[in-house]
Scaffold this motif. Structure first.
Motif, PDB file in Angstrom:
ATOM      1  N   ILE A  67       0.805  -1.329  -0.064  1.00  0.00           N
ATOM      2  CA  ILE A  67       0.031  -0.134   0.100  1.00  0.00           C
ATOM      3  C   ILE A  67       1.050   1.034  -0.039  1.00  0.00           C
ATOM      4  CG2 ILE A  67      -1.618   1.254   1.272  1.00  0.00           C
ATOM      5  CD1 ILE A  67      -2.847  -1.294   2.391  1.00  0.00           C
ATOM      6  N   ALA A  68       0.597   2.199  -0.815  1.00  0.00           N
ATOM      7  CA  ALA A  68       1.255   3.473  -1.161  1.00  0.00           C
ATOM      8  C   ALA A  68       0.332   4.803  -0.706  1.00  0.00           C
ATOM      9  CB  ALA A  68       2.165   3.733  -2.141  1.00  0.00           C
ATOM     10  N   GLU A  69       0.407   5.437   0.437  1.00  0.00           N
ATOM     11  CA  GLU A  69      -0.466   6.321   0.732  1.00  0.00           C
ATOM     12  C   GLU A  69      -0.015   7.446   1.706  1.00  0.00           C
ATOM     13  OE1 GLU A  69      -3.049   8.879   1.238  1.00  0.00           O
ATOM     14  OE2 GLU A  69      -4.127   7.432   0.223  1.00  0.00           O
ATOM     15  N   ASP A  70      -0.017   8.565   1.146  1.00  0.00           N
ATOM     16  CA  ASP A  70       0.893   9.530   2.274  1.00  0.00           C
ATOM     17  C   ASP A  70       0.050  10.002   3.316  1.00  0.00           C
ATOM     18  OD1 ASP A  70      -0.814  10.800   0.329  1.00  0.00           O
ATOM     19  OD2 ASP A  70      -0.035  12.805   0.999  1.00  0.00           O
ATOM     20  N   GLU A  71      -1.273   9.650   3.444  1.00  0.00           N
ATOM     21  CA  GLU A  71      -2.029   9.927   4.723  1.00  0.00           C
ATOM     22  C   GLU A  71      -2.043   8.765   5.466  1.00  0.00           C
ATOM     23  OE1 GLU A  71      -5.418  12.429   3.915  1.00  0.00           O
ATOM     24  OE2 GLU A  71      -5.096  12.554   1.801  1.00  0.00           O
ATOM     25  N   PRO A  72      -1.440   8.796   6.750  1.00  0.00           N
ATOM     26  CA  PRO A  72      -1.432   7.432   7.656  1.00  0.00           C
ATOM     27  C   PRO A  72      -2.657   7.305   7.975  1.00  0.00           C
ATOM     28  CG  PRO A  72       0.121   9.341   8.368  1.00  0.00           C
ATOM     29  CD  PRO A  72      -0.671  10.070   7.385  1.00  0.00           C
ATOM     30  N   LEU A  73      -3.579   7.984   8.528  1.00  0.00           N
ATOM     31  CA  LEU A  73      -5.116   7.558   8.837  1.00  0.00           C
ATOM     32  C   LEU A  73      -5.951   6.846   7.540  1.00  0.00           C
ATOM     33  CD1 LEU A  73      -6.352  10.408  11.077  1.00  0.00           C
ATOM     34  CD2 LEU A  73      -5.511   8.403  11.842  1.00  0.00           C
ATOM     35  N   LEU A  74      -5.550   7.411   6.445  1.00  0.00           N
ATOM     36  CA  LEU A  74      -6.419   6.443   5.306  1.00  0.00           C
ATOM     37  C   LEU A  74      -5.613   5.360   4.890  1.00  0.00           C
ATOM     38  CD1 LEU A  74      -6.878   9.620   2.724  1.00  0.00           C
ATOM     39  CD2 LEU A  74      -8.524   8.440   4.237  1.00  0.00           C
ATOM     40  N   ALA A  75      -4.203   5.264   5.031  1.00  0.00           N
ATOM     41  CA  ALA A  75      -3.723   4.148   4.874  1.00  0.00           C
ATOM     42  C   ALA A  75      -3.998   2.938   5.815  1.00  0.00           C
ATOM     43  CB  ALA A  75      -2.141   4.194   5.023  1.00  0.00           C
ATOM     44  N   GLN A  76      -4.061   3.313   7.202  1.00  0.00           N
ATOM     45  CA  GLN A  76      -4.365   2.351   8.155  1.00  0.00           C
ATOM     46  C   GLN A  76      -5.872   1.753   7.991  1.00  0.00           C
ATOM     47  OE1 GLN A  76      -4.110   4.217  11.946  1.00  0.00           O
ATOM     48  NE2 GLN A  76      -1.275   4.582  11.456  1.00  0.00           N
ATOM     49  N   ALA A  77      -6.747   2.861   7.444  1.00  0.00           N
ATOM     50  CA  ALA A  77      -8.198   2.470   7.093  1.00  0.00           C
ATOM     51  C   ALA A  77      -8.372   1.730   6.060  1.00  0.00           C
ATOM     52  CB  ALA A  77      -8.988   3.735   6.988  1.00  0.00           C
TER      53      ALA A  77
END
Length: 279
Positions: free
Chosen positions: A18-28
């Protein structure tokens, strides 16, 4: 055994990055993936495009979930880099783009090997994407074969289409390159350019006899070039089509270009190799 069962077979356990710069969205997204696909193994998470490329090439996952808007490389550029540097003979990863925007013609993904998710990711949409991805993996047998050829070709075609989308807003292509050397500005006619080559935040401009350096990235320069005249053949190389004398393909399918007015040969990545086929 149906496709989703076989995709969860331990012998065929799928892996993902997973590549996502917003930690909360990555965790979700990670949590929703665990619910939608319990057998999926998360091989790592990356906070930006550059890290995503590094992690993907180190882990060689089956799936990539890439946010389109990230620091450094965008999701599209990260996908391009991964595809170009992916080991030959290994099935390309299936790629899912994540975006909050709709200007990427998302409906085109529906019939391709590339899928998409809109932010905020909806559980039902993610579950549907997972069923599709599981089916693609299961249909390839031991994670090779058709996935590498059929699905891989569709993936490459989709990436070529997205990466080649015009971004200049209809502006006229460049006719002259202005390259400065100290106090001197060299006016290089565009027809004299043999090829452009990325050099960090600069671009090398190669003519038949000279070389110049301009303070612009290749990503910024590309929309200003006529795509009918200048062909991207690698993420770091754009060549004037009329300067190509021959395209040579070796026994492994790799393509090199012989130029009319330069001695060096240019490597063509697998993303752009299909352009060089006989008529």
């Amino acid at each position: 055994m149906n496709p989703s069962d076989s995709a969860d077979d331990p012998r065929l356990a799928a892996t993902a990055v997973i590549a996502e710069d917003e930690p909360l969205l990555a965790q979700a997204l990670q949590a929703e993936l665990q619910r939608a696909w319990p057998g999926l193994v998360l091989a790592g998470m990356a906070p930006d495009g550059d890290s995503a490329v590094e992690l993907a090439l180190a882990q060689l996952p089956d799936l990539l979930f890439l946010d389109i808007r990230m620091p450094g490389r965008s999701g599209l550029e990260a996908a391009q880099a991964v595809v170009e540097d992916w080991p030959a003979g290994r099935p390309l990863p299936l790629i899912v783009f994540i975006t909050a925007y709709d200007q990427y013609a998302l409906q085109a993904f529906e019939a391709s090997a590339v899928d998409y998710l809109l932010k905020p990711v909806q559980p039902a949409r993610l579950a549907a994407a997972c069923r599709r991805l599981r089916g693609l993996l299961a249909g390839s047998g031991s994670k090779a074969g058709p996935r590498d050829v059929d699905t891989g070709e569709r993936l490459l075609g989709q990436l070529r289409q997205l990466l080649g989308a015009p971004e200049s807003g209809g502006a006229a292509p460049l006719s002259v390159i202005q390259a400065s050397t100290g106090p001197v500005v060299h006016m290089v006619p565009i027809e004299d350019v043999v090829y452009f080559e990325a050099a960090d935040k600069y671009v090398r401009v190669l003519t038949a006899e000279q070389e110049h350096l301009i303070r612009i990235s290749l990503r910024e320069l590309l929309p200003q070039l006529d795509p009918q005249r200048f062909w991207q053949v690698h993420r770091g190389t754009v060549v004037q089509a009329r300067e190509i004398a021959q395209a040579l393909r070796d026994e492994f399918g790799r393509v090199q270009l012989v130029l009319r007015r330069r001695p060096e040969r240019l490597a063509v990545s697998r993303l752009y190799a299909p352009r060089f086929k006989g008529m």
